[in-house]
Design an enzyme around this catalytic site. Structure first.
Site, short mmCIF file in Angstrom:
data_model
loop_
_atom_site.label_atom_id
_atom_site.label_comp_id
_atom_site.label_asym_id
_atom_site.label_seq_id
_atom_site.Cartn_x
_atom_site.Cartn_y
_atom_site.Cartn_z
N GLU A 212 72.49 80.39 5.25
CA GLU A 212 72.46 81.84 5.25
C GLU A 212 73.48 82.46 4.29
O GLU A 212 74.28 83.31 4.67
CB GLU A 212 72.65 82.38 6.67
CG GLU A 212 71.51 82.00 7.60
CD GLU A 212 71.56 82.67 8.96
OE1 GLU A 212 72.61 83.28 9.28
OE2 GLU A 212 70.57 82.60 9.70
N GLU B 269 66.65 77.25 12.04
CA GLU B 269 67.10 78.07 13.17
C GLU B 269 65.91 78.87 13.69
O GLU B 269 65.14 79.41 12.91
CB GLU B 269 68.22 79.06 12.77
CG GLU B 269 69.55 78.41 12.49
CD GLU B 269 70.64 79.41 12.15
OE1 GLU B 269 70.55 80.57 12.62
OE2 GLU B 269 71.57 79.05 11.41
#
Length: 939
Positions: free
Chosen positions: A439, A514
């Site tokens: 991320e 995720e």
């Protein structure tokens, strides 16, 4: 003559015994240094509060060996706290709304400069027989920005808190004497946005090797499976820190799980040059059938590598590895040993209830075992390299791993961290993928991200070509990193169109790195915003995100997606989304911070595991809600489930694949029962009963622990029928014999209770030190000294014309003194002979330490106290000698309260450690109005 002859025989015997002992000494020694460290807080910017470190005219960076303050070998640390590693000082601190949101509101870090710097000191002896060996210190991880000193010599700085590191101290060793290890830890800056702890939270070792030895992480084993055997390639890196230039031999032996020796290979070649390394490559084909490592049968092998010089073993290095094949397919997902395997993973941080990041090895196994019980087969290290013991647990228990570096980049800081991670971990069969980022929103969708990923990906492949590389991506799946990463890591369905990306990049395998990010509080079934509790029913966490069930269905239905990793397996400290203070842990976990299951565990167990499952929620204690409609859910992999309340049937319902069942039931006390059917036959029954009030405490221990040194104990209360009371929040007090409690927890995300109850050690400085000249005889009681004769102590002292003695006076402040305090004066020598007076009372040194004075609370006062020291002066031997001018420190120990913890929705947890050489541990738990619980744990 008889006496002389006897002495000669005795001396000969001693020589033979010592020679034999030396001959039997391991050629490579790795000694754990976790015991008996001294610890104290320093200060982030006030050098006086940082014990004067870095104030010297010559600092440790200007001249070699000039470590000052606590870094100096002669620094007096007797008043510091004594502790064992691993140690996390952040978890010991109270909570404050001024603390870091992401780090769980603990009073540690940059907002608390007096709790941001930690000093550790340890003394060790190294024998003269070790002269000629290479001596090094090995740290598995220190959070963070550590400086290490050895005998006053600065060894180096390690900025990241997640990488292991090693320092060669051979040249600095005091052979045959005492050596001092000092570590200064600066935890003021955060690396992550989650709880990271503070201090030496992983193991420390002393290593001793021959000058010719295998380097750290110096063996690399790869395998290619052929029918029922394998070709094993071994790359070995040797280093020579000596002057030997002749031939050496490397002997390598492979041993299986049963201790059977598979094969042995021996080759001879020239030793590396001085301070150079040589790589040695061999291929071995075992002559016996092989055992494959898998999640069901995690069989391991051991490679024993011996270095031989002149017919004598000079090094032995052992490497654990496994034999397995794995691959990703862009159409069919992931394959292990040629068989398709859907990844059923979780993301996890590394902290645990009560102990923070300082996890004993047994807790690593406990946590992986809990995930395996849930049906999980994969673990993502979020978002940093893990401790080695976690990977050992995954190897031995059968859990696949994504190993992740901390920060993306292309310079030495980033690539060297990645290199160390891969070289340390690449022999672990559990690791199936390297992750080089997570991320990175600032670069994910642009050309910089693409370039950085290309560099890191190729760099990783140059170190280990056997595993693919991934990145967890969340800001859309359209360009940048997504375009070039080998295995696409999708972070959340709500962040982009996964199907569209796959259709554009059909040759790129992918997985959900995720998914979920759902909110749930264990044992809570109605969201209470005031209390900051979230209902445990599986719901969307926000409109654009997905529930656990929705996420799993998406990935389960798409063969081209290798699987998914849920955010998260366990709750963790920090990131208390969607709330802030006083929430101090996350709500994302399938289990809470203790490992107690939330209801989602049973959904996953139904569809991830192989055993029949039937779970009913919620509990059936709803006093005051009679007649109210309650949502009743069943998690199961049965074909059908029938629900009953007090023997009244609500009918059978068919279970949808990867789904769950729901009923609306008006509450009435009694028995809620579910019956599960498979092929028309009743196979499971699950019951939720309305209980009475709590009457007794029950203690139970997790029996499948790893070493037997550390145990996890569950605390609960039972009613008169021995039924668990799911709504109880009683406070329970604990005592222990034969061991110690390491930490307590209960999974309550808003609990501000202490995690640990330890003696508080505070150090009080002696201030305003003055002096006047004395006579030849030291006073045995105080006189009325002329006030005008007092002057600043040691100022402009002429050490060639000193008085026969000096009288020093100073003062120290005591606040909130109580009879339970243990108060001592640790004298630092400012004279040859010394007499000490506190508030006019002469005090005697303690028997075990002539420079320690135990102070009777009866002679002490709240506020300012006086100290007088009469001493004959120290003399300078050389003009440049630096004389001590510090008279010492006052240590105040405030004994800890009794260990205690409130139950949260019926449960609490205690982590205990057995004392060495103890046959059994007795744990006692008591609570108001409850029958005491006792638990005996035997070896």
């Amino acid at each position: 003559m008889k006496t002389i002859f006897t002495k000669k025989l005795l001396l000969s015997f001693i020589f033979l015994v010592s020679s034999f002992a030396f001959a039997q000494k391991p050629v490579r020694e790795l000694i754990l240094l976790d015991k008996d460290w001294r610890f104290s807080f320093g200060h982030l910017y006030d050098t006086q509060k940082d014990f004067g470190h870095a104030e010297g005219y010559f600092s440790y960076l200007t001249k070699t060996g000039f470590g000052d303050g606590p870094a100096a070998p002669g620094f007096d640390d007797r008043a510091w706290r004594k502790l064992d590693l691993p140690h996390d000082w952040a978890v010991e601190q109270p909570f404050s709304k001024n603390g870091s949101f992401s780090h769980g509101f603990k009073t540690s870090g940059k907002n608390f400069p007096e709790k941001s710097i930690g000093w550790y000191r340890k003394k060790i002896n190294i024998t003269e027989k070790d002269l000629g060996r290479i001596i090094s210190l090995k740290f598995d991880g220190v959070f963070r920005n550590s400086k290490v000193f050895f005998n006053g010599h600065f060894l180096g700085t390690q900025e990241s808190g997640y990488n292991g590191f090693e320092y060669d101290v051979t040249a600095y060793v005091n052979y045959g004497g005492e050596n001092t290890i000092v570590v200064r830890v600066d935890a003021s800056m955060e690396e992550g946005w989650f709880y990271e702890g503070a201090g030496i939270y992983r193991h420390v070792y002393l290593q001793k090797t021959n000058p010719i030895h295998i380097v750290q992480n110096g063996t690399y084993v790869t395998t290619v499976i052929e029918n029922n055997t394998a070709e094993i390639t071994i790359e070995t890196t040797l280093e020579n820190k000596g002057n030997y230039k002749g031939p050496i031999k490397v002997v390598q032996t492979i041993v299986d799980k049963n201790g059977v020796e598979y094969t042995q290979l021996s080759e001879q070649f020239a030793a590396p040059d001085f301070y150079k390394t040589t790589k040695h490559l061999v291929k071995i084909k075992p002559d016996k059938p092989i055992f494959l490592w898998s999640i069901e049968t995690p069989d391991l092998y051991e490679l024993i590598t011996e270095v031989v010089q002149d017919g004598k073993n000079i090094d032995v290095y052992k490497t654990t590895f496994g034999i397995r094949s794995m691959r990703f397919d862009a159409e069919k997902g992931f394959f292990l040993n040629g068989k398709p395997l859907k990844l059923k993973g979780t993301n996890n941080h590394q902290d645990h209830a009560g102990i923070g990041t300082a996890l004993p090895d047994d807790i690593q196994y406990y946590r992986i075992k809990k995930l395996k019980e849930m049906g999980s087969n994969a673990y993502r290290c979020s978002h940093h390299p893990p401790t080695p013991e976690l990977l050992d647990a995954c190897d031995k228990l059968g859990m696949l791993v994504i190993d992740e570096t901390r920060l993306m980049g292309i310079n030495d800081y980033h690539l060297n961290d990645l290199k160390r991670m891969i070289e340390r971990d690449r022999n672990h069969p559990s690791i199936f993928c390297w992750s080089v980022g997570n991320e990175e929103w600032n670069i994910e969708g642009g050309i910089a991200g693409e370039r950085i990923t290309n560099v890191m990906q190729h760099f990783a492949k140059s170190i280990d070509s056997t595993r693919p590389v991934t990145v967890g991506i969340s800001s859309g799946f359209k360009s940048g990193i997504s375009s070039v990463v080998e295995i696409m890591g999708y972070n959340y369905l709500g962040n982009g169109d996964i199907d569209a990306h796959r259709n554009q990049f059909k040759q790129q395998p992918g997985m959900g790195t995720e998914e979920g990010s759902t909110f749930a509080t264990r044992g809570v079934y109605f969201t209470d915003e005031a209390k900051q509790y979230q209902s445990a029913y599986d719901k969307k966490p926000r409109p654009t995100f997905y529930s656990i069930e929705e996420g799993w269905k998406f990935y389960a239905e798409r063969p081209y997606l290798a699987g998914m990793f849920i955010w998260t397996g366990f709750d963790y400290r920090g990131e208390p989304t969607p709330y802030g203070w006083p929430s101090v842990t996350s709500y994302f976990g399938m289990m809470d911070v203790c490992g107690f299951p939330k209801d989602n565990v049973y959904y996953l167990k139904s569809w991830w595991g192989n055993e029949p499952v039937l779970h009913l929620l919620p509990h059936w204690n709803w006093t005051g809600s009679e007649g109210k409609e309650i949502e009743v859910w069943a998690y199961s992999n049965c074909d059908e489930v029938e629900l009953f309340l007090n023997n009244k049937s609500f009918g059978k319902k068919k279970m949808e694949q990867n789904g769950h069942l729901e009923w609306k039931v008006n509450y009435k006390p009694g028995t809620l029962k579910a019956v599960g059917y498979k092929n028309g036959k009743k196979i499971l029954t699950e019951i939720q009963k309305t209980t009475g009030k709590s009457e007794s405490i029950n203690l139970s221990v997790d029996k499948e622990n790893y070493s037997g040194k550390v145990s996890v104990v569950t605390v609960e209360t039972l009613d008169k029928n021995d039924l668990h009371v799911p709504t109880d929040n009683d406070e329970i007090t604990f005592s222990i014999k034969g061991g110690k409690i390491l930490g307590v927890g209960n999974g309550d995300p808003t609990s501000l209770e202490k995690d640990q109850f330890i003696d508080a050690v505070s150090l009080v400085a002696i201030t305003n030190l003055q002096e006047q000249k004395g006579t030849n005889a030291l006073p045995q009681q105080l006189s009325n000294y002329e006030e005008k004769e007092w002057r600043e102590a040691f100022k402009d002292r002429d050490y060639k014309k000193q008085a026969p003695s000096y009288i020093y006076r100073g003062e120290f402040d005591l606040n909130n003194v109580s009879p339970s305090n243990v108060i001592s004066f640790f004298y630092k020598k400012i004279g040859v002979e010394t007499v000490v007076f506190i508030n006019g009372n002469k005090i005697e040194p303690s028997a075990e330490d002539p420079q320690k004075y135990a102070l009777n609370p009866a002679i002490l006062k709240e506020g300012k106290n006086s100290i007088y020291i009469a001493a004959t002066p120290l003399q300078k031997i050389k003009d440049w000698d630096v004389m001590n001018t510090d008279p010492g420190i006052i240590q105040v120990i405030t004994p800890a309260e009794s260990w205690k913890r409130k139950l949260f929705n019926g449960y609490a947890q205690i982590i205990i450690q057995k004392d060495e050489n103890t046959a059994e541990v007795l744990l006692t738990a008591s609570g108001k109005g409850l029958r005491t619980g006792k638990l005996i744990i035997k070896n």
